[in-house]
Structure formats: C-alpha cells, structure tokens
Design an enzyme around this catalytic site. Structure first.
Site, mmCIF file in Angstrom:
data_model
loop_
_atom_site.group_PDB
_atom_site.id
_atom_site.type_symbol
_atom_site.label_atom_id
_atom_site.label_comp_id
_atom_site.label_asym_id
_atom_site.label_seq_id
_atom_site.Cartn_x
_atom_site.Cartn_y
_atom_site.Cartn_z
ATOM 1 N N HIS A 150 36.304 -12.120 25.933
ATOM 2 C CA HIS A 150 36.494 -12.497 27.345
ATOM 3 C C HIS A 150 36.325 -11.283 28.265
ATOM 4 O O HIS A 150 35.453 -11.253 29.135
ATOM 5 C CB HIS A 150 37.905 -13.049 27.571
ATOM 6 C CG HIS A 150 38.248 -14.275 26.791
ATOM 7 N ND1 HIS A 150 37.656 -15.489 27.008
ATOM 8 C CD2 HIS A 150 39.175 -14.480 25.814
ATOM 9 C CE1 HIS A 150 38.192 -16.403 26.206
ATOM 10 N NE2 HIS A 150 39.112 -15.811 25.466
HETATM 11 C C1 BDR Z 1 42.153 -13.810 29.332
HETATM 12 O O1 BDR Z 1 43.524 -14.006 28.964
HETATM 13 C C2 BDR Z 1 44.001 -12.901 28.278
HETATM 14 O O2 BDR Z 1 44.809 -13.264 27.191
HETATM 15 C C3 BDR Z 1 42.796 -12.087 27.865
HETATM 16 O O3 BDR Z 1 43.100 -10.718 27.824
HETATM 17 C C4 BDR Z 1 41.771 -12.398 28.925
HETATM 18 O O4 BDR Z 1 41.911 -11.541 30.039
HETATM 19 C C5 BDR Z 1 41.322 -14.888 28.672
HETATM 20 O O5 BDR Z 1 41.753 -16.130 29.106
#
Ligand code: BDR
Ligand code: CA
Length: 328
Positions: A253
């Site tokens: 992500h």
């Molecule tokens: C986002 O949520 C967090 O847990 C991760 O670091 C990322 O920024 C993904 O949905």
C-alpha cells in the site's frame, strides 16, 4: 535527473517501513523530513519505529523526525497491531544475533523540537511550490497543519495520500480503508481544502503484491542489512496472510504512494469529487467518489486526482530492485 523534495508523514507499520526504504533508495526523491502520526501503532511507537528504520538504512544526512498527533481529531485511536504486530514492525524483538543480543537494538531518538504539523508548515513555506507531502497514515497531522496555516500550506507542490477505496471493497470494514476509517474528520477536512491532492486508494495498492517467495529469494541471493530487515518485518505478516487468504503475500500500500512520486507514469489518475463519511455507523470512513456519467457542470468539480490503474509488474520490479541495490 530532477530530484523531488518530499516530506513523509507516516505511522509505521510494516508497509510504511517498506515505503521509507523505497524512498531512501530512490534518487528521484530527497527525503527532507519525516513526521509521525498515531495509526497502526501509538505515535510514540511510530516515532521509535521511524528512528529504528533510519538506523537500518543508515541515511546520511539524517532527515529531521517530528512527532505528531497522538490520536485522531475527535475519536479514540484504534491501532492495527493485530496485523502489524505488537511493535508495528512484525515483532522484531523476536530476532537475536548469534551472541544472543537483540538484532534490532533500541534506536537513537533525536527528534525535532517542533511537533509534526509545525515542521510540515515550516518546510513547505520555506520552499514554495517545491515540496511534495506524502501521507501514508491517518491524515490528522495534515488536517491540523491546514487548519493552522492554510495560506502556508497552499505553497505545497502536491499532496500524495495513500488511502480510500473507490470501487474496491475496504480493508478494515466492508467499505472503508484503514487510514480513512481511523480519522475520517481529518480526511474530510483535507479533501475540502482545495489543495492539489493525489489519492492512492486500495483499488491500485491491492494489485501490487509482495510475496514471501520473493523475499526469501532476496535473502538467499542478495543478503545485507536492509534485505534482512525486510525479511524479519514481513515474516509474521506472511503467516497471517497465509492463514487468512491462503497466500503468503501482502499489498504494498504505502510503497505505491512513493512509487507515484518516483515515476508518475506507474499510475493512471482520474479526477473525481470525493467525500468521506464521518458518521459512526457501518459506512464510517467510506470514500464516496462521484462517478456518475453526467455533464461536469451538473456535478461538484473534482477535488482529487485518484489513481485508478497501476502498472503492477513494473512497480514491484522497481521496488525489489531498489530495496536490494543501493542500501545493502
Ligand atoms: C493503510 O493502512 C495501514 O495499515 C497501512 O500502513 C496503510 O497505510 C492501508 O489501508
Ligand atoms: Ca501506513
């Protein structure tokens, strides 16, 4: 090659750590500051994790690190430690050296004297039109900076945000992505700010996958401190994903938000008017994009550029090449 000056606002978080490594390994960006926010873990833990990561990548010069918001604007904090581990980095305290000492000792924590929103405001106003702010956690610090100094924040070159789910389902509820769900009031304020924003939602981030096989191969064939860190930080996560989805793979992500700055051609942006649901019901944190087929004059003007397509293979190749090349 022109270098883009960036500030990274983050809540490490395993994929945040991978994003920071990618940024430090990429000559296209220069990391001017790192600011921390509560999200995956408490802000104190997030700040410790950034300092630990800076020790791992051994960056020279070391950018200033400023501690930010300890909780969302109006809500209690709900962390994601079940996923990211008790320490937010896959429970690194499990790993020992041959001498029986911790492989990841307590980091030096030299912090900037000002809180995160103040450092963001200072750096953006000192370099009008030059700084790209990359937010890979809840948007609490950014919302506070905009509320505090809207005219100074208007000098930002671009804001790139990992968050939201446009057509894809959510990852923390059926409709909401974690960063939006954690502080929807902050996200709403940011989206209404009129600043130039690119959103990197789950629609694209869930298509860029890091697998356990790839990391095992890197450890075997490349080795080195950074590769070992990536292995150790992701090992527990791969086990969770294997049990949950049947595949030892995790979405990159936050690294993709860095990728969108390193090489904008990796993603295809579309302009949308996007709102965030702030109610406390089942739609909390949902990002609602106006995708209706209507004349533009009939709709609210777009407030975000939203990444809807990604060249996933090319991004993962860049990511792997960068994490094992210059820093090992
Ligand atoms: C986002 O949520 C967090 O847990 C991760 O670091 C990322 O920024 C993904 O949905
Ligand atoms: Ca994050």
């Amino acid at each position: 090659m022109p270098t883009t000056r960036v500030i990274i606002d983050t809540d490490p978080g395993i994929d945040d750590a991978l994003a920071l490594i990618l940024a430090f390994a990429s000559p296209e960006v220069s990391v001017e500051a790192i600011t921390t926010v509560a999200g995956n873990v408490s802000v104190s833990q997030a700040t410790r994790n950034v300092c630990l990561l800076l020790d791992v990548v051994d960056s020279h010069p070391r950018p200033p690190v400023a501690k930010g918001a300890a909780r969302p604007l109006t809500r209690p904090l709900r962390t994601a430690q079940r996923y990211h581990g008790e320490d937010g980095l896959g429970e690194l305290f499990r790993f020992k050296t041959e001498a029986g000492e911790s492989r990841y000792p307590d980091p030096r924590q030299h912090l900037a004297p000002q809180p995160a929103p103040a450092l963001i405001i200072e750096q953006i106003s000192a370099a009008p039109g030059e700084i790209v702010l990359i937010c890979i956690g809840p948007l609490t610090n950014l919302a506070t900076a905009i509320q505090t100094a809207p005219a100074e924040m208007a000098k930002v070159k671009e804001i790139v945000i990992m968050g939201g789910a446009i057509q894809a389902p959510g990852n923390v509820t059926p409709v909401a992505e974690f960063n939006m769900h954690t502080d929807p009031e902050a996200a709403g304020l940011v989206f209404a700010s009129g600043l130039p924003i690119t959103l990197v939602p789950l629609d694209v981030t869930q298509r860029v996958l890091l697998t356990a096989e790839l990391i095992d191969a890197l450890v075997r064939h490349v080795g080195g401190r950074v590769t070992q860190f990536v292995h150790d930080a992701t090992e527990r996560l791969f086990r969770i994903e294997q049990d949950r989805t049947g595949r030892a793979a995790t979405p990159l992500h936050d690294p993709l938000a860095i990728g969108a700055v390193i090489d904008p051609s990796l993603v295809t942006r579309r302009p949308f008017y996007v709102q965030v649901e702030t109610g406390a019901g089942p739609a909390q944190g949902m990002t609602i994009a106006d995708r209706r087929q209507m004349l533009e004059k009939e709709k609210q003007p777009p407030n975000l550029q939203v990444c809807m397509e990604v060249d996933a293979g090319r991004f993962v190749a860049i990511f792997l090449e960068r994490i094992c090349r210059p820093l090992t």
